[in-house]
Design an enzyme around this catalytic site. Structure first.
Site, PDB file in Angstrom:
ATOM      1  N   GLY A   1       0.889  -1.159   0.091  1.00  0.00           N
ATOM      2  CA  GLY A   1      -0.005   0.108   0.133  1.00  0.00           C
ATOM      3  C   GLY A   1       0.862   1.120  -0.245  1.00  0.00           C
ATOM      4  O   GLY A   1       2.088   1.176   0.246  1.00  0.00           O
TER       5      GLY A   1
ATOM      6  N   CYS B   1       5.186  -6.350   1.852  1.00  0.00           N
ATOM      7  CA  CYS B   1       5.448  -4.969   1.745  1.00  0.00           C
ATOM      8  C   CYS B   1       4.847  -4.114   2.961  1.00  0.00           C
ATOM      9  O   CYS B   1       5.258  -4.515   4.134  1.00  0.00           O
ATOM     10  CB  CYS B   1       5.077  -4.246   0.387  1.00  0.00           C
ATOM     11  SG  CYS B   1       6.143  -2.465   0.225  1.00  0.00           S
ATOM     12  N   TYR B   2       3.902  -3.236   2.632  1.00  0.00           N
ATOM     13  CA  TYR B   2       3.187  -2.507   3.609  1.00  0.00           C
ATOM     14  C   TYR B   2       2.604  -3.548   4.939  1.00  0.00           C
ATOM     15  O   TYR B   2       2.626  -3.527   5.992  1.00  0.00           O
ATOM     16  CB  TYR B   2       2.088  -1.696   3.100  1.00  0.00           C
ATOM     17  CG  TYR B   2       1.312  -1.030   4.485  1.00  0.00           C
ATOM     18  CD1 TYR B   2       1.488   0.359   4.685  1.00  0.00           C
ATOM     19  CD2 TYR B   2       0.096  -1.535   4.791  1.00  0.00           C
ATOM     20  CE1 TYR B   2       0.842   0.857   5.506  1.00  0.00           C
ATOM     21  CE2 TYR B   2      -0.672  -1.070   5.931  1.00  0.00           C
ATOM     22  CZ  TYR B   2      -0.243   0.441   6.030  1.00  0.00           C
ATOM     23  OH  TYR B   2      -0.890   1.154   7.066  1.00  0.00           O
TER      24      TYR B   2
ATOM     25  N   HIS C   1       7.923  -7.959  -3.646  1.00  0.00           N
ATOM     26  CA  HIS C   1       6.638  -8.229  -4.255  1.00  0.00           C
ATOM     27  C   HIS C   1       6.729  -9.607  -4.950  1.00  0.00           C
ATOM     28  O   HIS C   1       7.295  -9.509  -6.022  1.00  0.00           O
ATOM     29  CB  HIS C   1       6.066  -7.209  -5.067  1.00  0.00           C
ATOM     30  CG  HIS C   1       5.612  -5.842  -4.507  1.00  0.00           C
ATOM     31  ND1 HIS C   1       4.450  -5.778  -4.078  1.00  0.00           N
ATOM     32  CD2 HIS C   1       6.261  -4.789  -4.117  1.00  0.00           C
ATOM     33  CE1 HIS C   1       4.435  -4.438  -3.297  1.00  0.00           C
ATOM     34  NE2 HIS C   1       5.566  -4.161  -3.210  1.00  0.00           N
TER      35      HIS C   1
ATOM     36  N   GLU D   1       4.643 -11.192  -6.432  1.00  0.00           N
ATOM     37  CA  GLU D   1       3.332 -11.381  -7.286  1.00  0.00           C
ATOM     38  C   GLU D   1       3.802 -10.771  -8.795  1.00  0.00           C
ATOM     39  O   GLU D   1       3.151 -11.071  -9.809  1.00  0.00           O
ATOM     40  CB  GLU D   1       2.130 -10.533  -6.642  1.00  0.00           C
ATOM     41  CG  GLU D   1       2.035  -9.164  -6.604  1.00  0.00           C
ATOM     42  CD  GLU D   1       2.733  -8.677  -5.319  1.00  0.00           C
ATOM     43  OE1 GLU D   1       2.419  -7.357  -5.003  1.00  0.00           O
ATOM     44  OE2 GLU D   1       3.442  -9.478  -4.698  1.00  0.00           O
TER      45      GLU D   1
ATOM     46  N   ASP E   1     -18.518 -12.062 -22.122  1.00  0.00           N
ATOM     47  CA  ASP E   1     -19.022 -12.273 -20.745  1.00  0.00           C
ATOM     48  C   ASP E   1     -20.680 -12.866 -20.886  1.00  0.00           C
ATOM     49  O   ASP E   1     -20.704 -13.958 -20.093  1.00  0.00           O
ATOM     50  CB  ASP E   1     -18.976 -11.092 -20.046  1.00  0.00           C
ATOM     51  CG  ASP E   1     -17.633 -10.449 -19.747  1.00  0.00           C
ATOM     52  OD1 ASP E   1     -16.757 -10.975 -20.112  1.00  0.00           O
ATOM     53  OD2 ASP E   1     -17.588  -9.274 -19.646  1.00  0.00           O
TER      54      ASP E   1
ATOM     55  N   LYS F   1     -11.398 -11.846 -16.361  1.00  0.00           N
ATOM     56  CA  LYS F   1     -11.443 -12.088 -17.653  1.00  0.00           C
ATOM     57  C   LYS F   1     -10.939 -13.289 -18.409  1.00  0.00           C
ATOM     58  O   LYS F   1     -11.375 -14.039 -18.979  1.00  0.00           O
ATOM     59  CB  LYS F   1     -11.043 -10.754 -18.479  1.00  0.00           C
ATOM     60  CG  LYS F   1     -11.498 -10.742 -19.929  1.00  0.00           C
ATOM     61  CD  LYS F   1     -13.276 -10.234 -19.901  1.00  0.00           C
ATOM     62  CE  LYS F   1     -13.632  -9.803 -21.180  1.00  0.00           C
ATOM     63  NZ  LYS F   1     -14.930  -9.339 -21.186  1.00  0.00           N
TER      64      LYS F   1
END
Length: 515
Positions: free
Chosen positions: A57, A84-85, A171, A173, A230, A371
């Site tokens: 964050g 992180c945060y 991070h 990710e 969708d 998606k």
């Protein structure tokens, strides 16, 4: 009751990477959900919860008004990973020592793994990670051990194996972290004992059972079909769950691309073996849009007109209690703020008050999916490639790709230019390489020369972006020869256009659509 998948709950502190964490976890076979950092644990802590991740964050943990979590989260007894945060917050809550820094460390760094850790199993002792932080942990809390360091950061990762609490200053990710996916895999499977039960096959089974459990044998479901990915996947899922009790309604609002209304009807009837309920309301929509130039005004007019047309179209169908929509998880996330009310970028065509106004109960079978997961789901349901990989198309259609007033003449110009762009993308093999591509008709005229005559005609912009889910996007680096062919054909073949531009803006700061 329908059995739930195991889940990881991600508490969001406003990081630009939060959705990426959720996507990485799902790619590793575990369902994930994002909730605001201050969410009541009672709303997400159930038997399916196997772990919690605290996101990064932009705030400083050392500020008095910085985001905090409830102490009850630490008492849930499930493993926790702070990134992180999130790591800094865990250090603060367990009485560690933090340092405020004046400058941020941003970019690649090399970590050295210091001790054996379930997070770093099958990972080299030295590897590249991605840092993005200001403050950092100077001394870990009592009971925690330093598990990794960098040249400039003594505490790059820490752990308390007894409490199953872990922190990473980097991070995992992002793709820049060399073994980030393996770190997350280790957290899921080594620490949280995940079963890996999140697959599209299991999702279909669960959703079909849930829909059948909810919709009675004598009840029907209406679906507003748009022809996009969708709604097509929603139709396929509902067709499997309720069969002929699904009533697909396709409203032609006159704002579709060239030949699209006919193509949607043909595709649906070929795939599902029955006809759509088709309403051509072109003139009604165009009349309602007369004189409207403001983007939000156009969207509201189209929305209200759609409700009017749709209500009339379904009023004669008996035994229908439910309305299905193709709402996706990013739609849901964007409607929830991590800290205070979110700014409205544009009104959304899915997350809104439509069901209340129509008097139906809402079914949103895709609202947990990103998606790319929707496309994988569609493939699992047997939908053809060309249906699944059509570019996204906005609910208000070409009305938001015509800047300013919408008229029959301007629609004709845009349709013709747009189809040339798409034809050239497909013939060059570039169509599947971009997330979305389209033409935009600008409220600008420019001087040109055609033959020996001076012209003063419309300027058209071409837009093509790459993305994974539409939340962020970069402009597509299309070959110059392709752009040149598009420009030449549009100027030569589309009467009323004498200049073509290419949009090289990314999202953020721009949006994908112009309005």
């Amino acid at each position: 009751m329908t059995k739930k998948h195991q889940k990881i709950t991600i508490l969001d502190f406003g990081s630009q990477y939060t959705q990426l964490i959720a996507r990485r976890v799902r790619e590793l076979g575990v369902f994930s959900e994002i909730v605001p950092y201050d969410a009541n644990p009672a709303k997400f802590a159930d038997d399916s919860l196997i772990g919690i991740i605290l996101s990064g964050g932009p705030a400083s943990v050392l500020d008095n008004d910085s985001p905090r979590i409830s102490d009850k989260i630490l008492e849930l007894g499930v493993p926790i990973l702070g990134i992180c945060y999130g790591m800094q917050l865990l250090a603060l809550m367990f009485d560690g020592k933090l340092i405020r820094t004046e400058t941020r460390e941003y970019g690649r760094a090399t970590i050295d793994i210091k001790i054996k850790s379930p997070l770093f199993e099958d990972i080299e002792d030295r590897s590249v990670v991605w840092m993005s932080h200001g403050d950092h942990v100077e001394k870990p809390p009592k009971g925690f051990k330093i598990s990794a360091s960098t040249e400039s950061l003594r505490v790059a990762a820490f752990q308390d194996l007894k409490r199953k609490v872990f922190g990473l200053q980097f991070h995992p990710e992002v793709v820049h972290t060399e073994h980030g996916s393996q770190v997350l895999r280790n957290f899921l499977y080594n620490v949280c004992s995940a079963k890996g039960d999140w697959t599209m096959a299991s999702f279909i089974k669960m959703q079909v059972a849930a829909i059948r459990e909810r919709v009675g044998l004598e009840e029907g479901v209406i679906l507003g079909l748009s022809g996009g990915v969708d709604s097509a996947v929603t139709a396929a899922l509902l067709d499997r769950a309720v069969g002929d009790r699904l009533y697909p309604v396709f409203v032609n609002n006159g704002l579709l691309r060239k030949g699209e209304a006919e193509q949607v009807r043909v595709d649906f009837e070929r795939q599902f073996g029955r006809e759509l309920i088709y309403i051509d309301a072109t003139m009604k929509f165009l009349h309602a849009l007369t004189g409207a130039e403001d983007p939000e005004q156009k969207r509201k007019i189209i929305g209200m007109t759609f409700i009017d047309v749709f209500t009339s179209a379904v009023s004669h169908i008996k035994g229908v209690k439910y309305l299905a929509q193709g709402t996706l998880y990013p739609d849901v996330i964007e409607s929830v703020s991590t800290k205070g009310p979110s700014a409205t970028i544009k009104s959304h065509h899915n997350v809104g008050g439509l069901p209340d106004q129509l008097g139906f109960e809402l079914i949103e079978p895709l609202r947990e999916l990103f998606k790319d997961e929707v496309r994988r789901l569609g493939a699992e349901l047997g939908l053809p490639h060309e249906m699944l990989w059509r570019h996204p198309f906005p609910g208000p259609g070409l009305a938001v790709r015509i800047i300013g007033s919408v008229t029959t003449e301007r629609l004709a110009i845009l349709r013709q230019a747009d189809v040339i762009f798409i034809e050239e993308l497909k013939s060059s093999g570039q169509y599947d390489n971009v997330w979305q591509a389209f033409a935009v008709l600008l409220p600008v005229q420019s001087v040109g020369v055609m033959g020996d005559e001076r012209t003063y005609e419309n300027v058209l912009a071409l837009r093509a972006v790459t993305s994974r889910d539409g939340m962020t996007a970069d402009w597509a680096r299309l070959p110059e020869s392709l752009l040149a062919r598009c420009s030449t054909r549009i100027i030569n073949e589309v009467k009323g256009v004498n200049r073509v531009c290419y949009d090289i803006s990314s999202k953020p700061p721009a949006t994908i659509e112009w309005e």
